[in-house]
Each structure stands twice: as structure tokens, then as C-alpha cells.
Design an enzyme around this catalytic site. Structure first.
Site, PDB file in Angstrom:
ATOM      1  N   CYS A  62      -9.437 -15.767   5.370  1.00 29.46           N
ATOM      2  CA  CYS A  62      -9.845 -16.445   4.143  1.00 29.46           C
ATOM      3  C   CYS A  62     -10.759 -18.135   4.486  1.00 29.46           C
ATOM      4  CB  CYS A  62      -9.457 -16.368   2.975  1.00 29.46           C
ATOM      5  SG  CYS A  62      -7.188 -16.585   2.842  1.00 29.46           S
TER       6      CYS A  62
ATOM      7  N   HIS B 165      -3.788 -18.106  -0.222  1.00 27.65           N
ATOM      8  CA  HIS B 165      -4.979 -17.691   0.254  1.00 27.65           C
ATOM      9  C   HIS B 165      -6.301 -17.870  -0.773  1.00 27.65           C
ATOM     10  CE1 HIS B 165      -8.364 -13.822  -0.653  1.00 27.65           C
ATOM     11  NE2 HIS B 165      -8.264 -14.351  -1.273  1.00 27.65           N
TER      12      HIS B 165
END
Lengths: 962, 379
Positions: free
Chosen positions: B69, B324
Site C-alpha cells: 500500500c 496502512h
């Protein structure tokens, strides 16, 4: 409903987009239409992924179906075009995508997605148009935004659930194949089929992995959006908190929570749904996992993030809907009196609960009390816990409503009998702030939380006379405290910037008498506080607001006195803007100077606590204009006679001319009766046919002045009784503008002399109040009073029951001649048509005095037989003797006790212009309706919001505020 | 190794399956090779070098192929920047296949083509990831976006053979500053010019109190610092350790300006924790309004161009050890904000970008970590 059907029902603007979408699409709309259901049932998204065998299968199925469709169409001409189009489409599609069916799958997937997108937009727009039907106009763009985002959030959630189901399918397929074909440990090197299976298995795992990542990304995205949405709701909630705080201070704002509750509940529902989804995803992971499983690493992160969001949402959703407030002072919340009941209510805006879980709310007072010396401790009597009521209607919501709470002070064990005594802290009682904290054990969908919220700080008093200063503290805190929980605020109270303070003061007037302060009012107040031409950034220190004051009372005490007066007596006049109110003397002169004689204005006294006065202008033939003001009326006077009636009948007695009402035009230029007509109290017309037992009576106020006095006017309350008609007033021709409103004019033929016989007058004259300790006694001076000089209008028979209690005026039988006068204070009345009254010299400068609480002149009903002509020559008889002595005995006089003994000097004394002489009325200590003499001095702090029985005149019924 | 374990209702059937991922990957690679073959034959240049795709960087997702990510977010920031893609499209294609595989700019270009030409909503950056792994940038681990950004940029710069392009790349991203070190005793001053890829601005000032806005952070960064006590430096003129004043002056700002918010602080011992407090950043940033005359070392025409608008935000959610990344990027062609969560791309509004300001109550919420500002076109 099937997607294609929905698309076809779109409004034209959105349908246009659909047409555009298909104009250049390789998939003709004809095909989309013919195979609508089948197309929508397939998973094109998955087929579109690279290396998917699915794509080819789907592509060929489509071609086959198209073929079938063609065959099923009849040979008729009507379908000719359709058949042609379908055939052409079939050939075109085959040519274009035979090689790369996954491109076709991708194309269809994208088309379907675009369609959904158009549908969603149309839907969101439709909802925005549909939902705010009741309040379209008032809905701000922010509200629309929230509404739209909620809709989008729900749609996105549905999509995530769809993706989840797809993932479930993939996993099941994989799981099945895995169990079927995977046989490790055996030698399969010679089994090509096995290798094929394993390869297929691997492909299935790949696509499962991809779908998992997809779902995770989708949920990440959802969480991101929900954060924005929560930010929006938080902003709205903060705005509501601010509104609530302002509304506590009397600002006219809307503090309804229904809309917020709707939004919070919607977002809460969504997030809880997402939580369920995450748990379901977690279960799938339990069944199948592998190395680099995205769920392994991402799920805990997602769960933590989501739980934090939910916690945050729920924490902020627990709000105190109603700040603590005693029901009998609803306009002044956050001031609580010990042993008086009060109520408070909290609400959880997320209206979600588990029916099986009993939610209990608790309240605590001062859970973390500040470590200030002498900080009082209190107990909440009655139960401090309550089960949250769960109403089914949204209006009810999740509410914990604590009513009938009372507070009791904890007495320190060893601190002796005095409640505070040596324990006295640095803060006054009314500066000590207390808090009630609500706690709620919340449980829903496996999430257990302890929610907490606090009321705004409140002041606890033990006596009603602290109410006014307690309210000042509440105003100051809510106006200035950056921290809504700061109990130590008054250890260093910040000064209030004037613009902020002005607004809050205006709210006080708005909430008390439904009219705020104008720019001019505020300007006057600013000048009063900061001197002329105050800089725009002026700030008022707390002590100057609530404690110090040059006039012996603080600025706030002065304002609160006016508020009390307004509330009790002048609400309507203030509301209708007839009271100019806050006008400085300088400004007053400036305003009146240019107006014609007899123009007057009503303003609040700056020297008397809770006083109102009239100032008028007179333009003498020569010399500068003269401005006169009457001694301020306070609640006590107004209780016996309303201000409009005072103005209507007000008389100025002057030696050289006949008494007249100097108040002719209300500033700027409205005839008196036109302005005040609607407020005059009803006077019953006498019924001529009915024989009356008594004369009617009426209370008027007069002032007198001596010819050489230019400024001083003395005011007195005059009681007149009469039958139907009156003495003619102002016969000198200064008839009030609208004669029709003044009954008893000359219009009734034959009446004036003949029918106005019984005339009696009790004059409370000369009760000039001196400041205690004054060396020079103000002596009453005899004055001539023409019998025809009293404005007397008829009062009805019903006067007997009027609350105005009149002092008896003895009228001798036959009603003529000299009436008995006691005490020798007043010389006998002389001759017909004149009465000598003792009138003190009113000083122009009015200063506060303890006599503000004067009471209505108690007069007994005169026992006069009404008979035409019978009382013809009766003259007014001031019963000054009685009045004097009673007054003195009432102890309201202080050093002036000798007056009663002093015979009046034969000649008027020179005026003492700088010694205030208050307007006065006689006080009858025996009157049951009036306070006893001990009560003469009202505490300065008593305000209109007192609800105690101590002071009947100030008693407020809670219903007054409704 | 792809490792699977099977659990659930059939505990007894729990077994381990080992399938060589390399095999499948190889198979897939071959597939790609076939695709790539066509253009390779004729001196291949990306078909759309001057095509429409050059002007229209469509927002397309990137599959997360295992803790990527961070990489995905940065790739999006690179590839959505038309000034960068203009440079990227001019690179020379390596001759042999192995070089191609190891050439980061080339793999990035391939990825861009795949994103722009395909009609898929997301593509997989597998080749680029493999290429990066060849350069010891291992994937499947948590990365710090600022660090990875620097690594990527350096690889790009190193592997672009054309010096003109290298210069353009440097011009596009590097910031020039002048470091001053002045002895407080003898006033002798040493200057040093240096360039940086990002401005690492602190969130806490010298008293460890939170700074309220991005502008304040920038001011704090350029505030002169007194070096006294332990930090004293040796002065050649004075011949001893003396107190110094250290300051940084801004010389030049690039087209794409990267600001790194140092959202972490060292607590007790070695424990690092993330600062999630709210730090608002503006959409429009004018450095002339932020810095004083003394903090700049530039001509007026250079300073006149120091007007920026926000182009992208790389936001992080989670803790320092795991979390994230996602990217909010304002498409330069459409002037609309998009949020890139790996394969999931969505059009958003400025309010959504504002939600990355941070929130002191939310430890897991998303907070802006890297800010990319774009120089405004002169009117």
C-alpha cells in the site's frame, strides 16, 4: 428491481447520460436490452481479471444466448429491425472480442458500474430533493452534504457486502476443489490430470487472494469516508453545543436534537454493520488462510480503526440534552438552590441498543472536585441512577431523564455549626462551579463502552437573594470560558470583550421581555461602562461587572433590577418599543431639545435600582429649553398603578397655573394617547341609571412645582373619587390631543358642575425622602391647590374590589365644610375650591434611596353618598396627618421623625435642589396586602426570578415564563 | 512460497499445501511476455507518447500484492503527476530483456501504460515490485513512505541514462537550501549549499509543544537554532568550542514540492510513537507569506514563483509499527480529488482530504504524512 429496469426509469437528464454511455460502447444497447437479466446475473468483474477462464465462457454464453434470442423472434415484420440489429451485434462482437474475451468482460463490467454510478447519483439527488420536504429552505449546504454522504456511505456499504458475498463464493469453490483434488504425499508425477487440478486450484487461490485484497481496500476506503462523515457530524454537534450554551443564556436559538440524532444513528448503524461485516470476513479467514493472507495483517488494523471510530462516535453522541434547571426558574438554568428540586436530561444520539441489555445511567456531582479551599461538597438526594428509557418513536430516543433531584450540602464533621466559617475559600459561593457527570454502560453488538458526559458548570445557592449574582456567574462563564468543564474559572475570570458582552446582555432582554437591546441602547451602556467614545476592543473585568459600582450597586445589579422591572410591569411597553430605556442624560437632552414642548421619553433610572422615569421638554417663551424628569418609579409604585395610567393621568401642579399633564407626545412625535391608548387600564363607564352606593375612585400621580423652580418636581400619588364625571382637567385649554379618550370632558352637557360632586382627594404630599443623615430637613411647604386642578376621571363601580387599597378620607356628613384633620400637620382646608397641601420640594437630581419600595397609598373607600349636588362643595381633604404619623411610625423615615411634630412653616422654604426628595406614597402598615414595615428595605439582589415566598410582590409564577 | 493452511469445520483435515509460487508466477510472466512481444519487435516506444493518455492521467487503482500500500500510494503520486510522466515517457528503452526487467523507470512506464491503456479499474504492479526487489527494495514489509519515496526517486534518477532527463527530474523535485553556521563569538560564518528531496518539518517546536498549522511548522523548520552547551562547535577562528547559530535559508523551490510531516516522537527509551494531533494544511501555500526575508536566499523572480497548491497527500493510518497508507491526489487534468486505497479508487472532495489533518483522539485514524505541493502556473 433489476438494474436495467431502474436505468430505464431514470429522469431525462440522467437517461441522457446512459445514452451517451452506450453511444460509443462496443456493446450495443440492443444486446444490453435483450439479455438484461442474464447480463446482470454474471460476475463480469471477476471475469475481467487477467487469466480468467471465466471470461471466455461468459463471452460464448452470450453469443449463444443472442443466437437463441434471434431464433425465438417470430418471422414477422415487426421485429425485423431488432433481428437485424441483434444479428449485426453478434457478428461484430464475435469479430472484436473472440481473441480477448476478457476485454469484453471488462467492457461489460465497466458499463454496469457506470450504470450503477448514474443510478446512485440520480438516487442521491432524488433523496436530497425528497427528504427535506418540510424544511427545504432552511437546509444548509452542509446538511445536504451530510445527507448525501450518508446515502453514499450506505450504498458503498452495500457494495462492500456484495464484494464480501462474492469472496465467500470464491472461497467455497476453492474449498470444495481443495478437498476434492488436493492429495499431497502421493506420487502424482505421472498423473497429468492431477497437475491440471493443482494448477486450477492455484488459480482459484489467486483469485480468492485478489478478492480478499479488494475487499480490504474497499473497507479501508469506507472507513476513510466515514471519518470525513464523522468529522462533519462532529462539527454539527459542536455547533449544537454552542447553540445550547447560547440558549442557556437566553439567546433565541434552536436546540432540537432530532436531526442530529437521525444522522448519528444512521452513521452508527452503518459502522456497526461494517463491524459485523469485518467479523464475517474474520470467520472466512478462520476457515482458509495462507501465507501473505491480506486478512491476516489487515484485519486487526481495520478492526482497531473501526472500533475506535465507533467509540469516538458513541462518546460524542452522549450529550446533556437539558442542562440542570429548576422548574420555577426556567429562564435561568444552571443556578440550583439547595433543597429545591431540579431536573436534567441526557440523550444518546445513536439510537441503537440491545433490548436484552439493561442500560443504566448514573450521575455524580463533582467527581473530580477542584482542590480549592472551602469548596463546598454536595450530595444528590433521591436516586442517582436510572435505567435508560427506550422510546420507540425517534422523538423519544435513548434518554435518561432525571427529574426531582435535589442537592444537600455535606457538612464537614469538625467544622462546627457555621456552614463555612473558617473554611471560607477564596471564591464566593456564587463563583463556585459544580458539575454533574453522567455515565452510561453501553453495550451493543459485542461492543461494550462506558460513555460519559458532563453538564455545564452550575452555581449552587442556598438563598434566593443569591440568584442574581449566581446568574451573573453563569453568564460570564458561558460567555468566556474556553473549556466547558473548567470549575476553576473564577479564580482568574477573564474580562469580557464588549461586543460579546453586548450580545449576551441583549439576550437577557430578549428572553425577559421579548425585545433585545438596540444599537443605541448598547452604545449608551458602552459609554456608561467605558466612558465616551469607547474603543472597539474594550473589555469589562468581572469585578466591574458584578461587584463594584459607583452608585452602591454593580452594573449587573442595576441591569438585573431593570430586567425585573420589565418583567413584572413593563413587558408589553418594552416589547412594543415604547420605552426608549437606555438613554444618557446628555443624549436625552439632545433628543428632546429639538422636539416640541410636551415631548417626553421613558428611560431607566441610572441612580435607582430598577427605576423608570419620564423626561419631558418644555420650551419657555424665552430662554433655553427646560428638561424635567419625574422621580423614578420602581416596582412598588408600578404595582399600584401601571405606567401607561401614570402617564395618562400625570399632573404637574404649579402655583401660577392650573395643573396640567405635561406629557403630551411620546418621543419622537406620537400623541400620548395614541401611543399608550391600547395600554390604559379599562375604566368602566358609569351607569347613570343605576344608583350608586359609592363614588368611584382612581389613583393618579401628580407632581408639583413652584413658579420659581425650574427643575424640581415633586411627585405624589393622588387619589380621587368621583362619580360619573369629573372635574374638568386642564380647563386652561391644554386639553390632551384626543379628547375622546379622556372621558369627562365638557362634552357631557350639564354634568361638569352638577354631577361631579363627591370629590375627594387623599394626597400623599411632601413625603420627600431625605438621604439619611442629611442635615437639612426637607419640610413640606403649603401650597395652593385648586379644586378644579385635579385630573379626575370616572371610575366604575367595580372599584370596590380593586386591589388598590385606599386610605379612608373622612368626609363629614353633608360633605361640605372643613374636614377633620389630625395632627395639625396641615392647616385646615380653606374655602371652597382650594386646599392647602403640603408639598415638599422635589429635587431634580434623583438619588437612590431605600424608599424605592414604597407602597400604594392605602385608602379606604370613602363613605360618600352619591347624590347630585349633595357633595357639591366638598373639597379635597388631604389626610396628611394620618399619613405622616403612620409613615413615621412605620420606621421608614429615619431621622425625619420630627416632621410630624413640626408645624409646617407658613411659607415655602427655599428649595434644596441637591437633596433628593423621592416620590412617596403612604404606607399603611396594617394593610395585609403589603409587606410589613420590617420589610421596607428589599434586598438589592432580589430579582424578578426569585420564586420564594418571602416577597410576595416579587413572586413569580413559573407560568409567567411560558 | 505460498503457504496455505486450511482450517474450519474439518480440523482433522488440516494440512499444508505447498505450491511453488514461482511456477505460477513464471507462467503469468510468460503471458505478459507474449503481450509485450508485439511492440518489442519494432523499435518499440510507448504507443501513446504523444497520444491522448499523455494528457489524461486517469485514476486507476493498483492491486496490493502484499503490503504494497505504501508503494502503491507513492506510485500513484508519481504517475498522476503529469510533469513527471512527461519525463518518464521520454526515457530510452533498455536493449536487453534482463536490463528491462531491472530498469525501474522502464517498469514504471510499463505500469503507467498498463494503467492508462487498459480498461481495468485496477492493475497489478507485480513487474515493478519484482524489479524493485532486484534492487534490494524488498516488499512485503512495512515501509516508511518518506524513506521509500527517497529510495524510489534515487533509483529513478540513477537509472535514467539521459542526462537531460536526470536534470529535469532533479529540477522537478529538489529543493535548494543554504545552511549557515555562524560562530556567536567571532561572527565567522560558514555556508553550505545543499539540496533536499523533501522538507522534513517538525510537528513539535523546541519546547515540545504542538504546532498549530503547517505554516507554523515551516517557520519552525527555518528558525535559526542556537547551538550551545553540548552542541557547541569548534570554531577555527576562535580556536575553541563556541556557541553557534545554525540556520537554513531557502534558495530554490521546485515544481513539485514534497513536505514530510515528522509525525513521530521519541518517548521514553527507544519507543517511538505517532503524533496523531490535528495539523491543518492549506490548499494554497505562499512561501513569501510564511517565511521572513532573512529565511530566504533568493532573487525576487524566484520568490515570486513560490506560490503552491496542494497536489497530493499520502496519509497513514495505524501505529508506527503497522498501518496502512492511502493517497489523496488531485488530478491535474480534471482538477478533482481522488482517494487511492490500493485497488479501490474513488472521487472525493476537499473535505475528505481535510479528514487527514489528524485528530488527537483517534490513534488509528488517517493522518497526512507526506504532502506534495505543485507550483502554480504564473497568471
Amino acid at each position: 428491481m433489476a438494474q436495467w429496469q431502474e436505468v430505464q426509469q431514470l429522469p431525462p437528464t440522467h437517461l441522457e447520460r446512459v445514452h451517451q454511455l452506450y453511444t460509443n460502447a462496443a456493446l450495443p444497447m440492443t444486446v444490453r436490452q435483450s439479455l438484461a437479466d442474464w447480463i446482470e446475473d454474471q460476475d463480469w468483474q471477476q471475469a475481467a481479471e487477467p487469466f480468467s477462464s471465466h471470461a471466455r465462457m461468459l463471452f460464448h454464453s452470450l453469443l449463444t444466448l443472442l443466437g437463441e434470442q434471434l431464433g425465438s423472434l417470430g418471422p414477422g415484420d415487426e421485429d425485423f429491425m431488432l433481428k437485424h440489429n441483434l444479428r449485426k451485434a453478434r457478428i461484430d462482437l464475435q469479430a472484436a472480442f473472440e481473441e480477448h474475451p476478457e476485454n469484453f468482460a471488462n467492457l461489460v463490467a465497466n458499463l454496469l458500474q457506470e450504470e450503477r454510478c448514474i443510478l446512485r447519483r440520480a438516487q442521491a439527488k432524488g433523496q436530497v430533493e425528497a427528504t427535506p420536504a418540510p424544511s427545504t429552505a432552511s437546509q444548509s449546504s452542509q446538511e445536504q452534504e451530510i445527507q448525501q454522504r450518508l446515502t453514499e456511505f450506505r450504498t458503498a456499504l452495500q457494495e462492500a457486502e456484495r464484494a464480501f458475498r462474492h469472496m465467500e463464493d470464491l472461497q467455497d469453490t476453492f474449498d470444495f476443489s481443495y478437498k476434492m483434488y488436493y492429495r499431497p504425499g502421493q506420487d502424482h508425477s505421472h498423473d497429468p490430470q492431477y497437475a491440471q487440478h493443482i494448477q486450477a486450484l492455484q488459480a482459484k487461490l489467486q483469485s480468492l487472494d485478489r478478492q480478499r485484497r479488494e475487499v480490504v481496500a474497499q473497507i479501508q476506503q469506507l472507513l476513510g469516508r466515514s471519518e470525513t462523515l464523522r468529522d462533519f457530524l462532529q462539527q454539527e454537534l459542536s455547533a449544537w453545543h454552542e447553540r445550547q450554551q447560547r440558549s442557556c443564556l437566553g439567546a433565541p436559538t434552536d436546540t432540537c436534537l432530532l436531526q442530529l440524532q437521525g444522522w448519528f444513528t444512521a452513521l452508527g448503524e452503518g459502522l456497526f454493520q461494517l463491524l459485523q461485516l469485518l467479523r464475517a470476513v474474520g470467520e472466512l479467514r478462520q476457515k482458509v488462510t495462507y501465507e501473505q493472507d491480506p486478512l491476516q495483517s489487515e484485519l486487526p488494523l481495520l478492526e482497531k480503526r473501526l472500533q475506535e471510530q465507533l467509540t469516538c462516535l458513541l462518546q460524542s453522541a452522549f450529550v446533556v440534552e437539558q442542562q440542570p434547571c429548576m422548574p420555577n426558574t426556567p429562564k435561568r438554568p444552571l443556578v440550583l438552590r439547595t433543597a429545591n428540586k431540579f431536573c436534567t436530561r441526557a440523550r444518546l444520539l445513536v439510537r441503537l441498543h440491545d433490548r436484552n441489555h439493561r442500560m443504566e445511567a448514573n450521575i455524580h456531582i463533582d467527581r473530580d472536585p477542584p482542590k480549592t479551599r472551602g469548596f463546598r461538597k454536595f450530595n444528590i438526594l433521591t436516586s442517582s441512577s436510572k435505567t435508560v428509557l427506550v422510546g420507540d418513536s425517534p422523538r423519544e430516543g435513548l434518554v435518561c431523564d432525571f427529574q426531582y433531584l435535589t442537592l444537600k450540602e455535606q457538612k464537614g464533621g469538625g467544622s462546627g455549626k457555621g456552614s463555612r466559617g473558617t473554611n471560607e475559600g477564596p471564591l464566593a459561593v456564587t463563583e463556585e462551579l459544580h458539575l454533574i457527570t453522567f455515565t452510561l454502560a453501553y453495550a451493543y453488538c459485542g461492543l461494550e463502552l462506558k460513555l460519559e458526559t458532563s453538564t455545564l458548570p452550575f452555581v449552587i445557592i442556598s438563598n434566593n437573594n443569591q440568584l442574581s449574582s449566581a446568574w451573573a456567574s453563569v453568564l460570564w462563564f458561558n460567555m468566556l470560558s474556553p473549556n466547558p468543564k473548567d470549575q476553576q474559572f473564577f479564580t482568574t475570570p477573564p474580562p469580557a470583550p464588549w461586543p460579546r458582552l453586548a450580545e449576551v446582555l441583549s439576550w437577557q432582554f430578549q428572553s425577559t421581555a421579548e425585545r433585545g437591546l438596540s444599537r443605541e441602547h448598547l452604545h449608551m451602556l458602552a459609554e456608561k461602562l467605558f466612558g465616551s467614545k469607547p474603543p472597539p476592543d474594550s473589555a469589562l473585568p468581572w469585578t466591574k461587572f458584578s461587584k463594584d459600582g459607583a452608585a452602591g450597586f454593580s452594573f449587573w445589579a442595576w441591569l438585573d433590577g431593570i430586567l425585573a422591572l420589565l418583567h413584572d410591569h413593563l413587558k408589553q411597553l418594552w416589547k412594543d418599543g415604547l420605552i426608549l430605556g437606555f438613554v444618557s442624560r446628555k443624549q436625552e437632552k439632545k433628543l428632546l431639545k429639538v422636539k416640541r414642548s410636551g415631548t417626553f421619553l421613558i428611560r431607566f433610572s441610572e441612580s435607582v435600582l430598577g427605576g423608570v422615569t419620564c423626561t419631558w421638554v418644555e420650551h419657555p417663551e424665552s430662554g433655553p429649553p427646560a428638561f424635567r424628569a419625574v422621580v423614578p418609579y420602581t416596582a412598588a409604585e408600578l404595582a399600584s398603578l401601571a405606567l401607561p395610567d401614570i402617564i395618562r393621568d400625570y399632573q404637574l401642579l404649579a402655583e401660577e397655573n392650573i395643573p396640567e399633564n405635561p406629557l403630551l407626545f411620546l418621543y419622537p412625535d406620537v400623541a400620548r394617547d395614541e401611543a399608550f391608548g391600547p395600554y390604559y387600564s379599562q375604566r368602566q363607564e358609569g351607569i347613570l341609571t343605576k344608583k350608586k352606593e359609592y363614588l368611584n375612585q382612581r389613583l393618579i400621580r401628580v407632581s408639583s412645582r413652584q413658579p420659581h423652580e425650574t427643575w424640581q418636581t415633586q411627585e405624589e400619588l393622588v387619589m380621587t373619587t368621583e362619580d360619573l364625571e369629573t372635574l374638568r382637567l386642564n380647563s386652561g385649554g391644554q386639553q390632551p390631543v384626543s379628547p375622546g379618550t379622556v372621558p369627562g370632558g365638557d362634552r357631557t352637557p350639564g354634568t361638569p358642575q352638577a354631577v361631579s360632586p363627591g370629590l375627594q382627594q387623599a394626597v400623599a404630599a411632601g413625603l420627600g425622602m431625605q438621604q439619611p443623615g442629611s442635615q437639612i430637613p426637607v419640610l413640606p411647604s403649603p401650597q395652593q391647590l385648586g379644586s378644579g386642578s385635579l385630573g379626575v376621571l370616572q371610575t366604575g363601580m367595580g372599584d370596590l374590589g380593586l386591589p388598590v387599597v385606599l386610605q379612608v378620607v373622612q368626609v363629614g356628613p353633608g360633605g361640605q365644610g372643613v374636614l377633620p384633620i389630625g395632627g395639625g400637620a396641615v392647616g385646615p382646608l380653606l374655602g371652597s375650591g382650594t386646599a392647602e397641601l403640603l408639598l415638599g420640594n422635589g429635587a431634580a437630581e434623583l438619588l437612590p434611596s431605600g424608599l424605592g419600595d414604597l407602597e400604594g397609598l392605602p385608602l379606604q373607600e370613602p363613605e360618600l353618598e352619591v347624590g347630585a349636588g349633595q357633595l357639591e362643595a366638598t373639597e379635597l381633604l388631604p389626610t396628611l396627618d394620618g399619613a405622616w404619623s403612620r409613615w413615621v411610625s412605620a420606621g421608614g423615615w429615619g431621622a425625619g421623625g420630627s416632621f410630624s411634630a413640626d408645624p409646617p412653616p407658613p411659607f415655602p422654604l427655599p428649595p434644596f435642589p441637591f437633596h433628593p426628595i423621592d416620590s412617596a406614597v403612604l404606607l399603611d402598615p396594617s394593610d395585609p396586602f403589603l409587606p410589613q414595615s420590617e420589610d421596607v428595605a428589599l434586598p438589592a439582589t432580589a430579582s424578578l426570578f426569585t420564586a420564594d415566598g418571602d416577597f410576595p410582590p416579587l413572586h413569580i409564577d413559573a407560568s409567567d415564563f411560558q | 512460497m505460498l503457504l496455505m493452511s486450511h482450517r474450519g469445520g474439518h480440523q482433522e483435515s488440516k494440512k499444508k499445501l505447498e505450491i511453488s509460487p514461482s511456477e505460477t508466477m513464471k507462467a503469468e510472466e510468460e503471458n505478459y511476455k507474449e503481450e509485450a512481444k508485439e511492440p518489442k519487435s519494432e523499435d518499440w516506444r510507448p504507443p501513446s507518447v504523444f497520444g491522448a493518455a499523455d494528457l489524461k492521467n486517469r485514476a486507476v487503482g493498483l492491486y496490493n500484492i502484499g503490503q504494497t500500500c505504501c508503494l502503491n500510494s507513492l506510485l500513484q503520486v508519481f504517475l498522476m503527476n503529469i510533469h513527471f510522466t512527461k519525463i518518464l515517457r521520454r526515457i530510452s528503452v533498455p536493449v536487453c530483456a534482463t536490463q528491462k526487467k531491472k530498469n525501474v523507470p522502464y517498469q514504471m512506464l510499463l505500469l503507467l501504460e498498463k494503467m492508462q491503456c487498459g480498461k481495468q479499474k485496477a492493475v497489478s504492479p507485480r513487474e515493478l515490485v519484482l524489479c524493485l526487489e532486484a534492487h534490494r527494495v524488498t516488499m512485503f514489509v512495512q515501509y516508511d513512505a518518506a524513506q521509500l519515496f527517497l529510495t524510489l526517486w534515487n533509483l529513478l534518477k540513477k537509472q535514467m541514462k539521459n542526462p537531460e532527463l536526470v536534470e529535469k527530474l532533479s529540477d522537478l523535485y529538489t529543493i535548494s537550501v543554504q545552511e549557515h553556521l555562524a560562530c556567536q563569538i567571532c561572527s565567522s560564518e560558514t555556508k553550505r549549499n545543499s539540496s533536499m528531496l523533501s522538507l522534513p518539518v517538525p510537528l513539535l517546536d523546541s519546547d515540545s509543544s504542538m504546532l498549530k498549522t503547517l505554516e507554523k511548522c515551516l517557520q519552525c523548520f527555518f528558525r535559526p537554532e542556537e547551538l550551545t552547551g553540548h552542541n557547541m562547535c569548534f570554531c577555527e577562528h576562535c580556536g575553541k568550542k563556541t556557541p553557534f547559530q545554525q540556520s537554513v535559508k531557502l534558495v530554490h523551490l521546485p515544481q513539485t514540492l514534497t513536505i514530510h510531516l515528522k509525525r513521530f516522537c521519541f518517548g521514553r527509551s527507544a519507543y517511538i510513537h505517532k503524533i496523531s494531533n490535528c495539523l491543518p494544511f492549506p490548499q494554497d501555500l505562499d512561501f513569501n507569506a510564511v517565511l521572513t526575508e532573512q529565511q530566504c536566499q533568493a532573487y525576487d523572480n524566484e520568490k515570486a514563483a513560490w506560490k503552491y497548491e496542494l497536489f497530493a497527500v499520502v496519509a497513514h493510518s495505524g501505529t508506527t509499527s503497522y498501518g496502512h497508507y492511502c493517497a489523496y491526489i488531485r488530478s491535474l487534468t480534471e482538477c478533482k480529488w481522488y482517494c487511492f486505497n490500493d485497488s479501490f479508487v474513488e472521487q472525493v472532495s476537499w473535505d475528505d482530504v481535510k479528514s487527514t489533518y489528524g485528530h488527537s483522539d483517534l490513534y488509528w485514524g488517517q493522518t497526512a504524512y507526506l504532502l506534495f505541493y505543485m507550483k502554480k502556473q504564473p497568471q
